[in-house]
Design a protein around this motif. Sequence first.
Motif, PDB file in Angstrom:
ATOM      1  N   ILE A   1      40.205  43.642  31.718  1.00 50.34           N
ATOM      2  CA  ILE A   1      40.647  44.692  32.546  1.00 50.34           C
ATOM      3  C   ILE A   1      41.770  44.256  33.446  1.00 50.34           C
ATOM      4  O   ILE A   1      42.199  45.190  34.320  1.00 50.34           O
ATOM      5  N   MET A   2      42.084  43.156  33.565  1.00 51.95           N
ATOM      6  CA  MET A   2      43.072  42.681  34.254  1.00 51.95           C
ATOM      7  C   MET A   2      44.496  42.397  33.601  1.00 51.95           C
ATOM      8  O   MET A   2      44.318  42.121  32.361  1.00 51.95           O
ATOM      9  N   PRO A   3      45.360  42.373  34.437  1.00 51.01           N
ATOM     10  CA  PRO A   3      46.889  42.131  33.518  1.00 51.01           C
ATOM     11  C   PRO A   3      46.887  40.565  33.062  1.00 51.01           C
ATOM     12  O   PRO A   3      46.294  39.733  33.601  1.00 51.01           O
ATOM     13  N   VAL A   4      47.407  40.771  31.914  1.00 48.43           N
ATOM     14  CA  VAL A   4      47.692  39.374  31.308  1.00 48.43           C
ATOM     15  C   VAL A   4      48.315  38.142  32.338  1.00 48.43           C
ATOM     16  O   VAL A   4      47.682  37.056  32.095  1.00 48.43           O
TER      17      VAL A   4
ATOM     18  N   ASP B   1      29.553  38.719  27.740  1.00 50.54           N
ATOM     19  CA  ASP B   1      30.360  37.619  27.821  1.00 50.54           C
ATOM     20  C   ASP B   1      31.496  37.983  28.903  1.00 50.54           C
ATOM     21  O   ASP B   1      32.395  38.662  28.661  1.00 50.54           O
ATOM     22  N   PRO B   2      30.849  37.670  30.249  1.00 50.07           N
ATOM     23  CA  PRO B   2      31.369  38.066  31.583  1.00 50.07           C
ATOM     24  C   PRO B   2      33.094  37.770  31.407  1.00 50.07           C
ATOM     25  O   PRO B   2      33.634  38.444  32.143  1.00 50.07           O
ATOM     26  N   GLN B   3      33.369  36.384  31.092  1.00 49.93           N
ATOM     27  CA  GLN B   3      34.799  36.145  31.482  1.00 49.93           C
ATOM     28  C   GLN B   3      35.696  36.901  30.298  1.00 49.93           C
ATOM     29  O   GLN B   3      36.715  37.347  30.991  1.00 49.93           O
ATOM     30  N   ALA B   4      35.471  36.992  29.204  1.00 46.46           N
ATOM     31  CA  ALA B   4      36.213  37.895  28.040  1.00 46.46           C
ATOM     32  C   ALA B   4      36.078  39.387  28.851  1.00 46.46           C
ATOM     33  O   ALA B   4      37.226  39.742  28.832  1.00 46.46           O
ATOM     34  N   ALA B   5      35.167  39.928  29.157  1.00 45.75           N
ATOM     35  CA  ALA B   5      34.867  41.318  30.100  1.00 45.75           C
ATOM     36  C   ALA B   5      35.905  41.439  31.058  1.00 45.75           C
ATOM     37  O   ALA B   5      36.526  42.659  31.001  1.00 45.75           O
TER      38      ALA B   5
END
Length: 481
Positions: free
Chosen positions: A296-299, A288-292
Motif C-alpha cells: 500500500i506504500m509507494p515503491v 504476511d505483514p511486511q508484504a501487506a
Amino acid sequence: MKRPPAVVVVTVQAAEPDRTGGGIETRGIDRVPDDERHGSPRELFAIWAAPNVSYLSFVVGGTLILLGLSLAEAIGVIVAGNLLWLLTGFMAVSGPVTGTSSSVISRAMYGVIGNRVVVAVTGWLLAALYLALNWSAASVAALGMAGQLGLPDTPVLDAAVICLIAGLTVLIAIYGHGTIVRLYMTLTILLALVFLAVSVWTLDHVNWSYTPAEPPTGYEHLVVLVAGFTIVASTPLSYGNSPDLTRYLPKDTGGRAVALWTASGAFLPSVVFTTVGALAATTLDMSDPQAALESIMPVWFVPTFVAAVVVNTIANNGMTAYSAGLSMQSIGVRLPRVPAVLVVGVVGTVMTLFAVLVFDFLSSVKAMMELVVVVTGPVVAVYATDVALRRNRYDGHALHDQSRTGPFWYRGGVNWAGVLAVCLGAASAAVCASSSFWAGPVSEAMGGLNLAVPVGVLGSAALYWALSRALRTLPAAATRR
C-alpha cells in the motif's frame, strides 16, 4: 568454608561523568556518585519511545484481528495490555534512589546468591535470546530488500547483513547511557515520521465497518480476548531493566515524574501503532505483514520502511544489550562493562547466524517466547511489589555489600520470600498458560483460557507480600509510616 570478601563488585570508574554522551561509558554496576547525576525525567520519554515506535506493533495489531476480534475489541485489548507499562515505569523509580542497575537492586528481593541465579536467567539468557529473535527478524527484512535490489542470495551476504546489524547495536550499547539519551531522541523523531507515513497510507485502506467473518461466541469469545491481551501484555512485561536508564538521574528526582515519563514513552507509540496494525488487517492480509504493508506504500518508500524496521530493532536491542552487560557483571562475572557487552553481543550474533543460516532456530525461539511471560511476569511483579513494600527506600551502598554480614545475605545468601514467589508464581502461570505448543493442565481444563498473566503477576505479588512478612525479610524501617 572460606569467608567471602566484604564487598564483591566490579569497581571501574567512568573516565568522565556521563553528561554529554560523547565517549564510551566505562562505568559498570558500581553506584553513580551524586556529583555525576544529571538529566531530567523528560528524557525518558524518547528513550522508551524509540524501541516502541515499532514494526512489531503493526504485527501484533494485525494478529489481534486474525484471532477473530472486532475492531473495537482489538483496540480495547491494545489499551488494556499496554497499561502494564505502568509497572515498567514504577520499577524505574528505584534507579535514581540507588544509582545502580536493576540487576543489583534485585539483591534486595532474592539475596546475594539467589539474585545471581534469577538474573542469569532473566537478565542474561533471555536477553541473548531476545537479541537473536529481533536480529533475525530485522535481518530477514533487510535481506528481502537486498533481493529486490538484485543482490545475490548467498550465505556470505546473509552473514554480512547480520553482523552489520549486530555490530551497530553493540556499538550503541558500548557507548552506553549518555549516547542512548542523545541518540534516541533523534531516532524517535525519524522512526515516528516513517511509521506515521505508513499509518496515513493504511488509513486509506481501512474498512471502518469491519466485522469478523466468523466471530467467536460464548466462552470461546472470552478465550480469544484473553489470548489477545496476553500477546499485547507480553511486551511491557519483558522490560525489567527500566532502572538501568534512570540511575544517572539526580537522587532527589521525583518518582512520579520518572514513572510517568517512562510509561508514557512506551505506552503512546505502542497503542498508536498497534491500533494501526489492527486497522490495516481489516482489508490487508496481515499473515504476511511486511508484504501487506509494502503493497500500500509507494515503491520508492519501501527501502525507507525497511531501513526503519532495522533501525527500530537496533534501538530496541541496543537497550537490551546495554542492560545485559550490567547483568553479566551482577552475577559475578569479573569483566568491565564494555567487554561484558561484547560477550553478550557475540552470543546473540552466533544465535542469529544459526537462526538464519543453519536451521530453523528462529521457530524454536518464537515458540519459547510465547511462554516467556510465564517467567517475566512474576519477576516484574516481585520487583514492583518490593519497591512498594520498601516505599522505594534503598541504600545504593548497602546493595553492593555481598558479605555474609551484609543486609542482603538473608539465609545462606537467599531471600526465600522472593525466590519462592517467583518460582511458585512461574509454576502457577505455566499450568494456566496456553500457546501453540503448550497447554497447561488448568488452561486445558478451562477450554484453552490463558491466565498466565493475571496468575503470574498477581499471584507472585501476593506471595511475595505474604512471604516477606511471614519470613520477616523486610527491614523495620520499610514497614513504618
